[in-house]
Design a protein around this motif. Structure first.
Motif, short mmCIF file in Angstrom:
data_model
loop_
_atom_site.label_atom_id
_atom_site.label_comp_id
_atom_site.label_asym_id
_atom_site.label_seq_id
_atom_site.Cartn_x
_atom_site.Cartn_y
_atom_site.Cartn_z
N ASN A 286 0.80 -1.22 0.00
CA ASN A 286 0.00 0.00 0.00
C ASN A 286 0.83 1.27 0.00
OD1 ASN A 286 -2.46 -1.34 0.02
ND2 ASN A 286 -2.42 -1.57 2.24
N ARG A 287 2.12 1.17 0.31
CA ARG A 287 2.96 2.37 0.42
C ARG A 287 3.24 2.95 -0.96
NH1 ARG A 287 7.83 -0.06 3.62
NH2 ARG A 287 7.43 -1.63 2.05
N ILE A 288 3.33 4.28 -1.01
CA ILE A 288 3.63 4.96 -2.27
C ILE A 288 5.07 4.68 -2.66
CG2 ILE A 288 3.84 7.21 -3.40
CD1 ILE A 288 1.60 8.17 -1.44
N PHE A 289 5.98 4.85 -1.72
CA PHE A 289 7.40 4.61 -1.95
C PHE A 289 7.84 3.53 -0.96
CE2 PHE A 289 6.69 9.15 -2.93
CZ PHE A 289 6.98 9.11 -4.28
N PRO A 290 7.79 2.26 -1.36
CA PRO A 290 8.06 1.17 -0.42
C PRO A 290 9.55 0.93 -0.19
CG PRO A 290 7.52 0.26 -2.55
CD PRO A 290 7.38 1.77 -2.67
N TYR A 291 10.20 1.93 0.36
CA TYR A 291 11.63 1.83 0.62
C TYR A 291 11.89 1.99 2.11
CZ TYR A 291 11.56 2.94 -4.33
OH TYR A 291 11.27 2.95 -5.67
N ASN A 292 13.00 1.47 2.56
CA ASN A 292 13.43 1.65 3.94
C ASN A 292 13.95 3.07 4.07
OD1 ASN A 292 15.32 1.79 6.18
ND2 ASN A 292 15.08 -0.42 6.33
N SER A 293 13.44 3.82 5.06
CA SER A 293 13.84 5.22 5.20
C SER A 293 15.34 5.36 5.47
CB SER A 293 13.03 5.90 6.30
OG SER A 293 13.25 5.26 7.54
N LYS A 294 15.93 4.40 6.13
CA LYS A 294 17.37 4.47 6.38
C LYS A 294 18.15 4.31 5.07
CE LYS A 294 17.13 3.03 11.14
NZ LYS A 294 17.47 2.05 12.15
N SER A 295 17.65 3.49 4.17
CA SER A 295 18.31 3.33 2.87
C SER A 295 18.25 4.61 2.06
CB SER A 295 17.65 2.19 2.08
OG SER A 295 17.77 0.97 2.76
N VAL A 296 17.11 5.30 2.13
CA VAL A 296 16.96 6.57 1.40
C VAL A 296 17.94 7.59 1.96
CG1 VAL A 296 15.39 8.49 0.91
CG2 VAL A 296 14.58 6.13 0.75
N GLY A 297 18.01 7.69 3.28
CA GLY A 297 18.94 8.63 3.91
C GLY A 297 20.38 8.33 3.56
N THR A 298 20.73 7.06 3.57
CA THR A 298 22.09 6.66 3.22
C THR A 298 22.41 6.99 1.77
OG1 THR A 298 22.06 4.91 4.88
CG2 THR A 298 23.68 4.69 3.10
N SER A 299 21.46 6.72 0.88
CA SER A 299 21.67 7.03 -0.54
C SER A 299 21.81 8.53 -0.76
CB SER A 299 20.51 6.49 -1.37
OG SER A 299 20.48 5.09 -1.31
N PHE A 300 21.02 9.33 -0.04
CA PHE A 300 21.11 10.78 -0.15
C PHE A 300 22.49 11.25 0.31
CE2 PHE A 300 20.55 15.11 1.40
CZ PHE A 300 19.90 15.70 0.34
N THR A 301 22.96 10.73 1.43
CA THR A 301 24.28 11.10 1.95
C THR A 301 25.37 10.74 0.96
OG1 THR A 301 23.50 10.83 4.22
CG2 THR A 301 25.89 10.76 3.87
N ARG A 302 25.29 9.56 0.36
CA ARG A 302 26.27 9.14 -0.64
C ARG A 302 26.25 10.05 -1.87
NH1 ARG A 302 24.85 2.91 -0.21
NH2 ARG A 302 26.05 2.43 1.66
N ALA A 303 25.04 10.42 -2.32
CA ALA A 303 24.92 11.29 -3.49
C ALA A 303 25.54 12.66 -3.19
CB ALA A 303 23.46 11.43 -3.89
N CYS A 304 25.27 13.21 -2.00
CA CYS A 304 25.85 14.50 -1.62
C CYS A 304 27.37 14.41 -1.61
CB CYS A 304 25.34 14.94 -0.26
SG CYS A 304 23.64 15.53 -0.28
N SER A 305 27.88 13.33 -1.07
CA SER A 305 29.32 13.13 -1.01
C SER A 305 29.92 13.05 -2.42
CB SER A 305 29.64 11.86 -0.22
OG SER A 305 31.02 11.65 -0.16
N ALA A 306 29.27 12.29 -3.28
CA ALA A 306 29.75 12.14 -4.66
C ALA A 306 29.74 13.46 -5.41
CB ALA A 306 28.91 11.10 -5.40
N LEU A 307 28.80 14.35 -5.06
CA LEU A 307 28.68 15.64 -5.73
C LEU A 307 29.46 16.75 -5.03
CD1 LEU A 307 24.87 15.45 -6.54
CD2 LEU A 307 26.75 15.29 -8.18
N GLY A 308 30.12 16.40 -3.92
CA GLY A 308 30.90 17.39 -3.20
C GLY A 308 30.05 18.35 -2.38
N ILE A 309 28.82 17.96 -2.07
CA ILE A 309 27.93 18.80 -1.27
C ILE A 309 28.18 18.48 0.20
CG2 ILE A 309 25.52 19.35 -0.72
CD1 ILE A 309 24.85 18.44 -3.61
N GLU A 310 28.55 19.50 0.95
CA GLU A 310 28.85 19.30 2.37
C GLU A 310 27.73 19.86 3.24
OE1 GLU A 310 32.70 20.91 3.26
OE2 GLU A 310 33.64 19.89 1.57
N ASP A 311 27.59 19.30 4.41
CA ASP A 311 26.69 19.81 5.44
C ASP A 311 25.23 19.89 4.96
OD1 ASP A 311 26.15 20.71 8.03
OD2 ASP A 311 26.32 22.81 7.44
#
Length: 134
Positions: free
Chosen positions: A49-74
C-alpha cells in the motif's frame, strides 16, 4: 511518505506516520503541484500500500552518498523539509495551509522550519509575484 504514505483521494496522501509518536499518526495531507502526478506514476505492487516502499534508512544513506559524490557538504535529507517549508511560505501559502502540508501541529513547531529569503518579501511589498532582487 517513505515507508508509510498511502494514496488517498485525488491530490492527497494518507497514513503519514511520525516515527517516534504513537498519537497523531494516520493523517492525510495534500500533495501540491506536480506531487500528485508523481505519486500516480509510481507503480502499484500487489499487496503493497505504500507509495514509496523503501526503507527510510536506505533513502537517507543514498542521499548522503549522493551528496558526497557531488561534493555537497553539510546537507542531510531532513534539510529538504526546511527548504520546502520556506518555499511554501514564499509562494504565498499561509500558516494553516503550510501546516496542512508539513503536518506540523503548531506554529511554534512550524516556525523553526522556516527560513525565508529576503528577496521573496519584495513581491509582497510591491505586489509583484515575479519580482526578484538583483
Amino acid at each position: 511518505m517513505v515507508g508509510s504514505g498511502q494514496r488517498a483521494a485525488d491530490g492527497d496522501a494518507e497514513d503519514a506516520k511520525h516515527p517516534r509518536a504513537k498519537i497523531g499518526n494516520h493523517r492525510t495531507f495534500p500533495l501540491l503541484g506536480e506531487a500528485w502526478d508523481l505519486v500516480q506514476r509510481q507503480p502499484r505492487i500487489a499487496g503493497e500500500n505504500r507509495i514509496f516502499p523503501y526503507n527510510s534508512k536506505s533513502v537517507g544513506t543514498s542521499f548522503t552518498r549522493a551528496c558526497s559524490a557531488l561534493g555537497i557538504e553539510d546537507l542531510c535529507f531532513h534539510d529538504l523539509r526546511h527548504e520546502a517549508t520556506s518555499r511554501l511560505f514564499e509562494q504565498g501559502y499561509d500558516i494553516p495551509e503550510v501546516a496542512a502540508v508539513t503536518l506540523h501541529a503548531s506554529w511554534n513547531e512550524l516556525k523553526r522550519y522556516t527560513q525565508l529569503r529576503p528577496e521573496s518579501l519584495h513581491r509582497h511589498i510591491h505586489g509583484d509575484a515575479g519580482h526578484t532582487a538583483a
